[in-house]
Design an enzyme around this catalytic site. Structure first.
Site, mmCIF file in Angstrom:
data_model
loop_
_atom_site.group_PDB
_atom_site.id
_atom_site.type_symbol
_atom_site.label_atom_id
_atom_site.label_comp_id
_atom_site.label_asym_id
_atom_site.label_seq_id
_atom_site.Cartn_x
_atom_site.Cartn_y
_atom_site.Cartn_z
ATOM 1 N N GLY A 69 0.699 -1.564 -0.188
ATOM 2 C CA GLY A 69 0.088 -0.033 0.351
ATOM 3 C C GLY A 69 0.834 0.819 -0.157
ATOM 4 N N THR A 70 1.881 0.673 0.843
ATOM 5 C CA THR A 70 3.044 2.644 0.907
ATOM 6 C C THR A 70 3.423 2.779 -0.685
ATOM 7 O OG1 THR A 70 3.445 2.199 3.468
ATOM 8 C CG2 THR A 70 5.026 3.364 1.737
ATOM 9 N N ASN A 148 -7.509 4.618 8.715
ATOM 10 C CA ASN A 148 -6.824 2.959 8.887
ATOM 11 C C ASN A 148 -6.857 3.383 10.650
ATOM 12 O OD1 ASN A 148 -5.109 5.332 7.943
ATOM 13 N ND2 ASN A 148 -3.459 4.902 9.346
ATOM 14 N N GLN A 179 -7.660 0.171 3.939
ATOM 15 C CA GLN A 179 -8.716 0.059 4.748
ATOM 16 C C GLN A 179 -10.129 -1.237 4.503
ATOM 17 O OE1 GLN A 179 -7.933 -1.140 8.513
ATOM 18 N NE2 GLN A 179 -5.825 -0.387 7.698
ATOM 19 N N HIS A 201 -1.846 -7.364 2.956
ATOM 20 C CA HIS A 201 -2.177 -8.282 4.468
ATOM 21 C C HIS A 201 -3.103 -7.109 4.725
ATOM 22 C CE1 HIS A 201 -0.152 -5.003 5.785
ATOM 23 N NE2 HIS A 201 -0.013 -4.896 4.809
ATOM 24 N N THR A 237 11.845 -6.986 -10.090
ATOM 25 C CA THR A 237 11.436 -7.818 -10.337
ATOM 26 C C THR A 237 10.577 -7.796 -9.829
ATOM 27 O OG1 THR A 237 14.070 -8.673 -10.406
ATOM 28 C CG2 THR A 237 12.015 -10.585 -10.083
ATOM 29 N N CYS A 324 1.791 1.991 11.854
ATOM 30 C CA CYS A 324 2.887 2.982 11.623
ATOM 31 C C CYS A 324 3.426 3.621 12.917
ATOM 32 C CB CYS A 324 3.178 3.485 10.293
ATOM 33 S SG CYS A 324 2.412 3.100 8.953
#
Length: 377
Positions: A69-70, A148, A179, A201, A237, A324
């Site tokens: 997500g970041t 979040n 979220q 995740h 990759t 975070c």
């Protein structure tokens, strides 16, 4: 352990593990190669892209696989503002995830004009205030679908429509939906957005993989440079196993939503009802506007870190807010933007339910929390 920190990360669904494991023996090649192992990986990757697109209601080539997500937020916000060598403006809210807000600060250093729109006590932004901040120099408007920390759901569709109606406005609209996806059906045409971030995740997929939906024709400046994978939008990759796991997790989350809402809402109802009856002054953040899985509670006079330590010892996992920032000394920017004082913010705890939750978990969580509060109230 009773795990109520799903907003931070979720356990991987067994059927996701099964699919990843089945692929591991044959799909470990680099999909940019030409030999048999590479072709197997390429086929698995592109099939995963098609599966994600089917869930989101978009074209496969509008799906960009990222590292989470970041990265998706960074690519959306920075990529839109800097596209074509420009220094476009950004309009966002004061309660966005740090991935967006840090990107915005970076862009400010590069001379991009930025406006951060405030929110009300429930954590909601007024679409008219967002629209008022948009001008012909605005390159991107970024408003999260669900917060979040509190779970507050923003009126993304209304904001998108208002931005589109703005005279001489060419701004793209991005939403961080990390979220929201597990509990909300997110079809890109329903939201009307140009860009949307997801992270596997948060809904039972593996860590380290995400998606950025990019509407066809939208130009982005890459923020990761290298081999030019993902049609030049994101080098690196490919994490093929992660992409396949994310596709499967999205399909499972989508098909499980009715059960999810039923079990999670009942668990949260039991949990909050028991605490409201026993805890004087207990306050629930964004109560009428939140997602079904969030329960952000303020325990007056109780230090959240003390309560979290006690809960952990009793076998209940929760957090002080954003994953975070939960270990940081500073007060949450989200709670401050909602008008909470420092003492109020430092007495707040986020309990977040998830796909493993069953109704009885609400009773168990309430009992453990009341035990942890003994001597603190």
């Amino acid at each position: 352990m009773l795990y109520l920190d799903h907003a931070a990360t979720t356990p991987i669904r067994p059927r996701v593990w099964e699919e990843i494991s089945a692929l591991a023996d044959r799909g470990w090649g680099n999909p940019t190669g030409f030999h048999a192992s590479a072709r197997a990986a390429k086929n698995a990757l592109e099939e995963a892209r098609e599966r994600v697109a089917a869930v989101l209601g978009c074209r496969p080539l509008e799906v960009v696989f990222t590292g989470g997500g970041t990265e998706s937020d960074n690519l959306a916000v920075k990529g839109a503002a800097l596209a074509g060598g420009g220094r476009g403006g950004v309009v966002t809210t004061a309660v966005e995830h740090e991935a967006v807000l840090s990107s915005v600060r970076y862009l400010e250093d590069w001379g991009c004009p930025v406006t951060r729109v405030g929110v009300d006590r429930d954590g909601l932004v007024d679409p008219s205030e967002v629209t008022a901040a948009v001008n012909p120099q605005t390159a991107v408007v970024s408003v999260m679908a669900a917060n979040n920390e509190t779970g507050a759901r923003q009126p993304v569709r209304k904001i998108t429509e208002a931005v589109r109606d703005r005279p001489r406005c060419k701004a793209l609209v991005h939403t961080d939906a990390v979220q929201a996806f597990i509990s909300e059906e997110l079809r890109v045409e329903d939201l009307g957005v140009d860009l949307m971030s997801l992270a596997a995740h948060k809904f039972g997929g593996p860590t380290g993989v995400g998606v950025l939906y990019v509407r066809e024709g939208v130009a982005l400046e890459p923020v990761t440079h290298g081999g030019g994978q993902e049609l030049g939008r994101r080098s690196g990759t490919h994490h093929v196993l992660g992409a396949v796991g994310m596709a499967r997790a999205m399909e499972l989350a989508s098909s499980d939503r009715e059960r999810f809402h039923r079990d999670v809402s009942e668990a949260r109802r039991r949990f909050e009802s028991a605490l409201l009856e026993k805890v004087p002054g207990l306050a629930i953040a964004s109560r009428s506007t939140r997602t079904v899985q969030h329960s952000h509670l303020r325990f007056p006079g109780v230090a959240n870190q003390t309560l979290l330590v006690r809960l952990d010892r009793l076998g209940l996992a929760a957090s002080a807010g954003s994953s975070c920032q939960s270990g940081a000394a500073q007060v949450s920017h989200v709670l401050s933007a909602m008008g909470m004082s420092d003492p109020e913010a430092r007495s707040s705890v986020r309990f977040s339910f998830g796909w493993t939750t069953r109704p009885s978990d609400g009773d168990l969580a309430a009992g453990l929390t009341l035990r942890a509060l003994e001597g603190l109230l």
